[in-house]
Design a protein around this motif. Structure first.
Motif, short mmCIF file in Angstrom:
data_model
loop_
_atom_site.label_atom_id
_atom_site.label_comp_id
_atom_site.label_asym_id
_atom_site.label_seq_id
_atom_site.Cartn_x
_atom_site.Cartn_y
_atom_site.Cartn_z
N GLN A 91 31.79 -36.56 39.30
CA GLN A 91 31.28 -36.28 40.65
C GLN A 91 31.60 -37.41 41.63
O GLN A 91 31.68 -37.18 42.84
N SER A 92 31.79 -38.63 41.13
CA SER A 92 32.08 -39.75 42.02
C SER A 92 33.56 -39.84 42.40
O SER A 92 33.91 -40.58 43.32
N ILE A 93 34.40 -39.08 41.76
CA ILE A 93 35.84 -39.18 42.02
C ILE A 93 36.27 -38.56 43.36
O ILE A 93 37.01 -39.19 44.12
N PRO A 94 35.85 -37.33 43.71
CA PRO A 94 36.35 -36.74 44.97
C PRO A 94 36.12 -37.58 46.22
O PRO A 94 37.06 -37.71 47.03
N PRO A 95 34.95 -38.20 46.41
CA PRO A 95 34.82 -39.05 47.61
C PRO A 95 35.79 -40.23 47.61
O PRO A 95 36.30 -40.62 48.68
N GLU A 96 36.05 -40.78 46.43
CA GLU A 96 36.97 -41.91 46.36
C GLU A 96 38.41 -41.46 46.61
O GLU A 96 39.20 -42.21 47.18
N VAL A 97 38.75 -40.25 46.18
CA VAL A 97 40.09 -39.72 46.45
C VAL A 97 40.24 -39.47 47.96
O VAL A 97 41.31 -39.70 48.53
N ASP A 98 39.16 -39.02 48.60
CA ASP A 98 39.20 -38.83 50.06
C ASP A 98 39.48 -40.15 50.78
O ASP A 98 40.14 -40.16 51.82
N GLN A 99 38.99 -41.26 50.25
CA GLN A 99 39.25 -42.56 50.87
C GLN A 99 40.72 -42.93 50.78
O GLN A 99 41.24 -43.64 51.64
N THR A 100 41.40 -42.45 49.75
CA THR A 100 42.83 -42.78 49.63
C THR A 100 43.65 -42.12 50.73
O THR A 100 44.69 -42.64 51.11
N THR A 101 43.18 -40.99 51.23
CA THR A 101 43.91 -40.35 52.34
C THR A 101 43.78 -41.15 53.63
O THR A 101 44.58 -41.01 54.54
N LYS A 102 42.76 -42.00 53.71
CA LYS A 102 42.56 -42.87 54.88
C LYS A 102 43.26 -44.22 54.70
O LYS A 102 43.13 -45.10 55.53
N GLY A 103 43.96 -44.36 53.59
CA GLY A 103 44.69 -45.60 53.35
C GLY A 103 43.89 -46.63 52.58
O GLY A 103 44.32 -47.77 52.44
N ILE A 104 42.72 -46.25 52.07
CA ILE A 104 41.88 -47.18 51.32
C ILE A 104 41.91 -46.76 49.85
O ILE A 104 41.59 -45.62 49.52
N LEU A 105 42.29 -47.69 48.99
CA LEU A 105 42.31 -47.41 47.56
C LEU A 105 41.11 -48.10 46.92
O LEU A 105 41.05 -49.32 46.86
N PRO A 106 40.13 -47.31 46.47
CA PRO A 106 38.95 -47.92 45.83
C PRO A 106 39.36 -48.74 44.61
O PRO A 106 40.22 -48.34 43.82
N LYS A 107 38.72 -49.89 44.48
CA LYS A 107 39.09 -50.84 43.44
C LYS A 107 38.86 -50.30 42.03
O LYS A 107 39.67 -50.52 41.13
N ASP A 108 37.79 -49.57 41.82
CA ASP A 108 37.42 -49.13 40.47
C ASP A 108 37.82 -47.68 40.17
O ASP A 108 37.44 -47.14 39.14
N LEU A 109 38.61 -47.05 41.01
CA LEU A 109 39.02 -45.66 40.77
C LEU A 109 39.80 -45.52 39.47
O LEU A 109 39.54 -44.62 38.67
N SER A 110 40.73 -46.42 39.25
CA SER A 110 41.54 -46.35 38.03
C SER A 110 40.66 -46.53 36.79
O SER A 110 40.85 -45.81 35.79
N GLU A 111 39.72 -47.46 36.84
CA GLU A 111 38.82 -47.68 35.70
C GLU A 111 37.94 -46.46 35.44
O GLU A 111 37.69 -46.10 34.29
N LYS A 112 37.47 -45.82 36.51
CA LYS A 112 36.65 -44.62 36.34
C LYS A 112 37.45 -43.49 35.69
O LYS A 112 36.96 -42.79 34.81
N LEU A 113 38.69 -43.34 36.13
CA LEU A 113 39.53 -42.29 35.55
C LEU A 113 39.83 -42.57 34.07
O LEU A 113 39.83 -41.64 33.26
N LYS A 114 40.05 -43.82 33.72
CA LYS A 114 40.26 -44.17 32.31
C LYS A 114 39.01 -43.90 31.48
O LYS A 114 39.09 -43.40 30.36
N ARG A 115 37.84 -44.21 32.05
CA ARG A 115 36.58 -43.96 31.34
C ARG A 115 36.36 -42.46 31.16
O ARG A 115 35.88 -42.02 30.11
N ILE A 116 36.73 -41.67 32.16
CA ILE A 116 36.61 -40.21 32.04
C ILE A 116 37.48 -39.70 30.89
O ILE A 116 37.05 -38.88 30.09
#
Length: 103
Positions: free
Chosen positions: A65-90
């Motif tokens: 559930q926390s992934i879609p808002p972080e993916v939306d930030q990437t469209t604004k040019g912001i890459l969340p720091k822990d997105l990759s770690e969350k995806l690996k944990r998933i």
């Protein structure tokens, strides 16, 4: 012609007359006996811990559930720091759940 037939039969006669060493015969008998005495393997899975399954499933759902808002930030040019770690944990949680629940 008879001599020709004898020449082909002689090697097979020698091959059949070779004695089997007693150690090999005993080893074969012991192996056959141990296979008869051994029960067939049971296809039992490791016991499933329902509390751990529930915890892992809840963590997986929260991360998903926390992934879609972080993916939306990437469209604004912001890459969340822990997105990759969350995806690996998933991925890790999904593999664990799948291995525990499938035969």
């Amino acid at each position: 012609m008879v001599l020709f037939g004898i020449l082909f039969c002689i090697p097979t006669l020698f091959a059949q007359s070779r004695p089997v060493p007693p150690g090999i015969r005993q080893a074969d008998q012991a192996d056959a006996q141990s296979q008869r005495d051994m029960p067939p393997p049971l296809n039992q899975r490791a016991s499933i811990d329902p509390a751990k399954l529930r915890h892992d499933a809840d963590e997986l759902a929260a991360l998903a559930q926390s992934i879609p808002p972080e993916v939306d930030q990437t469209t604004k040019g912001i890459l969340p720091k822990d997105l990759s770690e969350k995806l690996k944990r998933i991925e890790k949680l999904a593999k664990q759940l799948r291995s525990q629940l499938t035969p």
